[in-house]
Write an enzyme that holds these catalytic residues in place. Structure first.
Site, PDB file in Angstrom:
ATOM      1  N   HIS A  89       0.794  -1.217   0.092  1.00  0.00           N
ATOM      2  CA  HIS A  89       0.065  -0.083   0.059  1.00  0.00           C
ATOM      3  C   HIS A  89       0.883   1.268   0.011  1.00  0.00           C
ATOM      4  CE1 HIS A  89      -3.432   2.297   2.050  1.00  0.00           C
ATOM      5  NE2 HIS A  89      -3.036   3.041   0.984  1.00  0.00           N
TER       6      HIS A  89
ATOM      7  N   GLU B 256       1.114   8.633  -3.848  1.00  0.00           N
ATOM      8  CA  GLU B 256       1.859   7.972  -2.867  1.00  0.00           C
ATOM      9  C   GLU B 256       3.177   8.664  -2.841  1.00  0.00           C
ATOM     10  OE1 GLU B 256      -0.653   5.974  -0.816  1.00  0.00           O
ATOM     11  OE2 GLU B 256       1.452   5.702  -0.028  1.00  0.00           O
TER      12      GLU B 256
ATOM     13  N   HIS C 170       3.808  10.837   0.468  1.00  0.00           N
ATOM     14  CA  HIS C 170       4.705  10.412   1.441  1.00  0.00           C
ATOM     15  C   HIS C 170       6.009  10.344   0.948  1.00  0.00           C
ATOM     16  CE1 HIS C 170       1.222   8.963   3.545  1.00  0.00           C
ATOM     17  NE2 HIS C 170       0.778   8.415   2.456  1.00  0.00           N
TER      18      HIS C 170
END
Ligand SMILES: *[C@@H]1O[C@H](CO)[C@@H](O)[C@H](O)[C@H]1NC(C)=O
Ligand SMILES: *[C@@H]1O[C@H](CO)[C@@H](O)[C@H](O)[C@H]1NC(C)=O
Ligand SMILES: *[C@@H]1O[C@H](CO)[C@@H](O)[C@H](O)[C@H]1NC(C)=O
Length: 241
Positions: free
Chosen positions: A56, A103, A107
């Site tokens: 994930h 993502e 992040h």
């Protein structure tokens, strides 16, 4: 050198390192998040056709959306794409790179504060490397935690992971209302900044990810997606429907 100038040098060094740390939100922990496609898709209304734990995300414990001018570019991870599609798939839109872009923006740009992760290639390849090293799917199978219609206790699942890796994971479930069971959905395994394993609970900073551990590209941030599994509720680990 006079004592006072040594003192001044030390003070300058201390000030500049304090500045760097607060300025760049240096993180202290990386969270390797796996999700179970059947559970994810039961919540997001996708059609799961994958029966292994997929990646994930690789999330630093501090910071989000750290550099909006650092654009995601698939050309930079061209060589990783076959593995990305298999190991880090977008379960909602399998043909799109939107999930990876999200993502990276949320992040990756924060992880990139560390020299070891300061490019898209380094970030995504490290995510894949840790995912393969951890190999959660095989470990669960090896210790007889397999998707099935029967229920597990939470400590059976936690015990296997904790015993094998020697660190505490964070295990999250979906909690359907009044069902009397919880559904295994997400497993987080944590690392130090040098990529050695670490208990997920161990916090070094006050600033942590406070919203639910749930990323949906382009969608609303659903704080309620998964939450930590209860110790006393039976756990359903759903096979493919
Ligand atoms: C799952 O379905 C998607 C889209 O239909 C396809 O691209 C993907 O290869 C399939 N994955 C597996 C493991 O069969
Ligand atoms: C943000 O990303 C851009 C593009 O890669 C880079 O030039 C810039 O130095 C980055 N800014 C910071 C504060 O890291
Ligand atoms: C994407 O990356 C490739 C390879 O590094 C580079 O040639 C290209 O200019 C980049 N595209 C954009 C839009 O930045």
């Amino acid at each position: 050198m006079r004592l006072s100038s040594i003192f001044l040098l030390c003070l300058a060094a201390a000030l500049s390192s304090a500045f760097v740390v607060s300025h760049s939100h240096m993180w202290t922990k990386l969270i390797l998040t796996h999700h179970w496609p059947s559970t994810f898709c039961s919540m997001e209304h996708c059609h799961p056709n994958i029966s292994y734990w997929t990646l994930h995300g690789l999330w630093p414990n501090s910071g989000s959306f750290c550099n909006s001018s650092w654009h995601f570019n698939t050309s930079e991870i061209e060589d990783l794409l076959p593995d990305m599609e298999k190991s880090w798939p977008d379960l909602l839109k399998p043909a799109s790179s939107g999930f990876w872009k999200y993502e990276w923006q949320k992040h990756g740009t924060c992880a990139a504060i560390a020299d070891t992760l300061n490019s898209q290639h380094k970030y995504f390849s490290k995510g894949l490397e840790l995912y393969h090293k951890v190999d959660l799917d095989s470990i669960l199978k090896k210790f007889d935690i397999i998707p099935s219609e029967k229920y597990y206790t939470f400590s059976q699942i936690e015990g296997v992971i904790e015993n094998f890796y020697g660190v505490k994971p964070k295990i999250q479930c979906a909690h359907p209302k009044n069902a009397g069971v919880q559904i295994l959905g997400q497993v987080e395994i944590c690392f130090n900044s040098d990529f050695t394993l670490l208990d997920c609970e161990k916090e070094f900073t006050l600033e942590t990810i406070s919203k639910g551990d749930w990323d949906i590209p382009m969608g609303v941030d659903k704080a309620s997606g998964f939450s930590v599994c209860d110790h006393d509720t039976p756990v359903y680990y759903p096979p493919l429907p």
